[in-house]
Design a protein around this motif. Structure first.
Motif, PDB file in Angstrom:
ATOM      1  N   LYS A   1       0.837  -1.199   0.000  1.00  0.00           N
ATOM      2  CA  LYS A   1       0.000   0.000   0.000  1.00  0.00           C
ATOM      3  C   LYS A   1       0.872   1.248   0.000  1.00  0.00           C
ATOM      4  N   LYS A   2       0.577   2.169  -0.888  1.00  0.00           N
ATOM      5  CA  LYS A   2       1.281   3.449  -0.952  1.00  0.00           C
ATOM      6  C   LYS A   2       0.640   4.403   0.037  1.00  0.00           C
ATOM      7  N   LEU A   3       1.413   4.844   1.036  1.00  0.00           N
ATOM      8  CA  LEU A   3       0.874   5.713   2.079  1.00  0.00           C
ATOM      9  C   LEU A   3       1.012   7.188   1.725  1.00  0.00           C
ATOM     10  N   ASN A   4       2.071   7.526   0.997  1.00  0.00           N
ATOM     11  CA  ASN A   4       2.218   8.864   0.420  1.00  0.00           C
ATOM     12  C   ASN A   4       3.134   8.756  -0.789  1.00  0.00           C
ATOM     13  N   HIS A   5       3.670   9.850  -1.272  1.00  0.00           N
ATOM     14  CA  HIS A   5       4.417   9.794  -2.527  1.00  0.00           C
ATOM     15  C   HIS A   5       5.702   8.986  -2.440  1.00  0.00           C
ATOM     16  N   LYS A   6       6.210   8.704  -1.218  1.00  0.00           N
ATOM     17  CA  LYS A   6       7.460   7.957  -1.092  1.00  0.00           C
ATOM     18  C   LYS A   6       7.407   6.801  -0.100  1.00  0.00           C
ATOM     19  N   ILE A   7       6.399   6.738   0.749  1.00  0.00           N
ATOM     20  CA  ILE A   7       6.362   5.731   1.810  1.00  0.00           C
ATOM     21  C   ILE A   7       5.344   4.648   1.481  1.00  0.00           C
ATOM     22  N   TYR A   8       5.775   3.382   1.662  1.00  0.00           N
ATOM     23  CA  TYR A   8       4.947   2.219   1.350  1.00  0.00           C
ATOM     24  C   TYR A   8       4.919   1.274   2.547  1.00  0.00           C
ATOM     25  N   ARG A   9       3.840   0.515   2.642  1.00  0.00           N
ATOM     26  CA  ARG A   9       3.735  -0.545   3.654  1.00  0.00           C
ATOM     27  C   ARG A   9       3.450  -1.855   2.931  1.00  0.00           C
TER      28      ARG A   9
ATOM     29  N   GLU B   1       9.527  15.659   7.978  1.00  0.00           N
ATOM     30  CA  GLU B   1       9.686  16.847   7.154  1.00  0.00           C
ATOM     31  C   GLU B   1       8.372  17.619   7.056  1.00  0.00           C
ATOM     32  N   SER B   2       7.269  16.912   6.858  1.00  0.00           N
ATOM     33  CA  SER B   2       5.960  17.546   6.735  1.00  0.00           C
ATOM     34  C   SER B   2       4.893  16.573   7.214  1.00  0.00           C
ATOM     35  N   LYS B   3       3.656  17.039   7.303  1.00  0.00           N
ATOM     36  CA  LYS B   3       2.571  16.193   7.795  1.00  0.00           C
ATOM     37  C   LYS B   3       2.299  15.016   6.866  1.00  0.00           C
ATOM     38  N   LYS B   4       2.713  15.089   5.591  1.00  0.00           N
ATOM     39  CA  LYS B   4       2.511  13.996   4.659  1.00  0.00           C
ATOM     40  C   LYS B   4       3.299  12.746   5.062  1.00  0.00           C
ATOM     41  N   GLU B   5       4.351  12.933   5.851  1.00  0.00           N
ATOM     42  CA  GLU B   5       5.192  11.798   6.259  1.00  0.00           C
ATOM     43  C   GLU B   5       4.863  11.293   7.648  1.00  0.00           C
ATOM     44  N   LEU B   6       3.809  11.798   8.248  1.00  0.00           N
ATOM     45  CA  LEU B   6       3.400  11.347   9.579  1.00  0.00           C
ATOM     46  C   LEU B   6       2.488  10.131   9.432  1.00  0.00           C
ATOM     47  N   VAL B   7       3.094   8.977   9.287  1.00  0.00           N
ATOM     48  CA  VAL B   7       2.336   7.748   9.062  1.00  0.00           C
ATOM     49  C   VAL B   7       2.184   6.967  10.369  1.00  0.00           C
ATOM     50  N   ALA B   8       1.161   6.117  10.422  1.00  0.00           N
ATOM     51  CA  ALA B   8       0.907   5.169  11.517  1.00  0.00           C
ATOM     52  C   ALA B   8       0.400   5.807  12.803  1.00  0.00           C
ATOM     53  N   LEU B   9       0.117   7.099  12.804  1.00  0.00           N
ATOM     54  CA  LEU B   9      -0.337   7.743  14.037  1.00  0.00           C
ATOM     55  C   LEU B   9      -1.634   7.156  14.589  1.00  0.00           C
ATOM     56  N   PRO B  10      -2.635   6.838  13.757  1.00  0.00           N
ATOM     57  CA  PRO B  10      -3.863   6.250  14.322  1.00  0.00           C
ATOM     58  C   PRO B  10      -3.621   4.954  15.087  1.00  0.00           C
TER      59      PRO B  10
END
Length: 251
Positions: free
Chosen positions: A12-20, A133-142
């Motif tokens: 799954k693509k979480l943002n433009h550069k981060i995947y799970r 760097e920005s809020k777009k890279e804040l993954v997994a918080l929920p």
């Protein structure tokens, strides 16, 4: 530790550069400890690439990665049912103290190994300080919220939470947390972040801190010496002696 042949369950693509990415392995689900890593063989590359175990749910193993170079770029193109060749679990993980309050400190993709650790921590209070760097890279918080963590966020561009570095935020907030001993801190992120964290914690000698290091690796099992670092206890192999070290031994 063993070589496993499995396949991608989901990517799954979480943002433009981060995947799970997830796959199934009953062996890894039983044997893995927070802070350990997996060595993946990626198509068209010679050396395997190390990835922290991000979380485990049942027999589903998850890794979180950011596209940075050739290996992660290729991995981001994988699809469901693509075969996976995995060596693991590898390394020494985090020691979990059942009677201690906990602070987690993550910088960028350094959030990857901390969710699996958070799944194992039952003692409260529990805090997560997450910088990106920005809020777009804040993954997994929920997922951290569901586990009962109080979350503090810092972004370099100020798009979410505190504007600045995560160590700056920790310094600003730590005195208001009303923490009592014993207190353990676990961290993962860039070396610059870990260095700044080590300097800050000199003001709080009662806090024992552990860091998972991000390091290029060749073999992953301690034979090639490609990931050796100099610590206060001599030269250590990140893949075999770590990747988790006492922060005071590193800086």
């Amino acid at each position: 530790m063993k070589i496993l042949k499995t396949q991608v369950e989901e990517i799954k693509k979480l943002n433009h550069k981060i995947y799970r990415l997830s796959f199934r392995s009953s062996y890894l689900a039983k044997k893995s400890q927070p802070g350990q890593f997996l060595h993946l063989k990626i198509n068209s590359t010679i050396l395997r690439r190390p990835f922290s175990i991000h979380k485990i749910e049942g027999q589903n193993i998850f890794i979180l990665f950011k596209v940075k170079g050739k290996g992660t770029k290729i991995l981001s193109t994988y699809k469901e049912r693509n075969p996976l060749d995995i060596l693991g679990p590898l390394g020494k993980g985090f020691k979990i103290y059942t009677s201690a309050s906990v602070i987690l400190v993550a910088g960028g993709i350094g959030i990857a190994p901390l969710l699996f650790l958070a799944q194992k921590i039952k003692k409260t209070p529990r805090f997560l300080f997450f910088g990106a760097e920005s809020k777009k890279e804040l993954v997994a918080l929920p997922e951290f919220k569901r586990l009962g963590f109080k979350i503090f966020v810092a972004t370099q561009d100020g798009s979410e939470g505190f504007k600045g570095g995560v160590v700056e935020l920790l310094e600003k907030e730590i005195s208001s947390l009303n923490l009592s001993s014993p207190l353990k801190l676990y961290a993962c992120g860039p070396n610059s972040m870990l260095y700044n964290l080590a300097q800050l914690l000199k003001q709080f000698p009662y806090i024992e801190a552990f860091a998972s290091l991000e390091q290029f690796m060749g073999c992953g099992v301690g034979a090639c010496l490609g990931c050796v670092i100099l610590t206060k206890k001599g030269y250590k192999r990140v893949c075999r002696d770590g990747p988790v070290f006492n922060l005071k031994d590193i800086f």
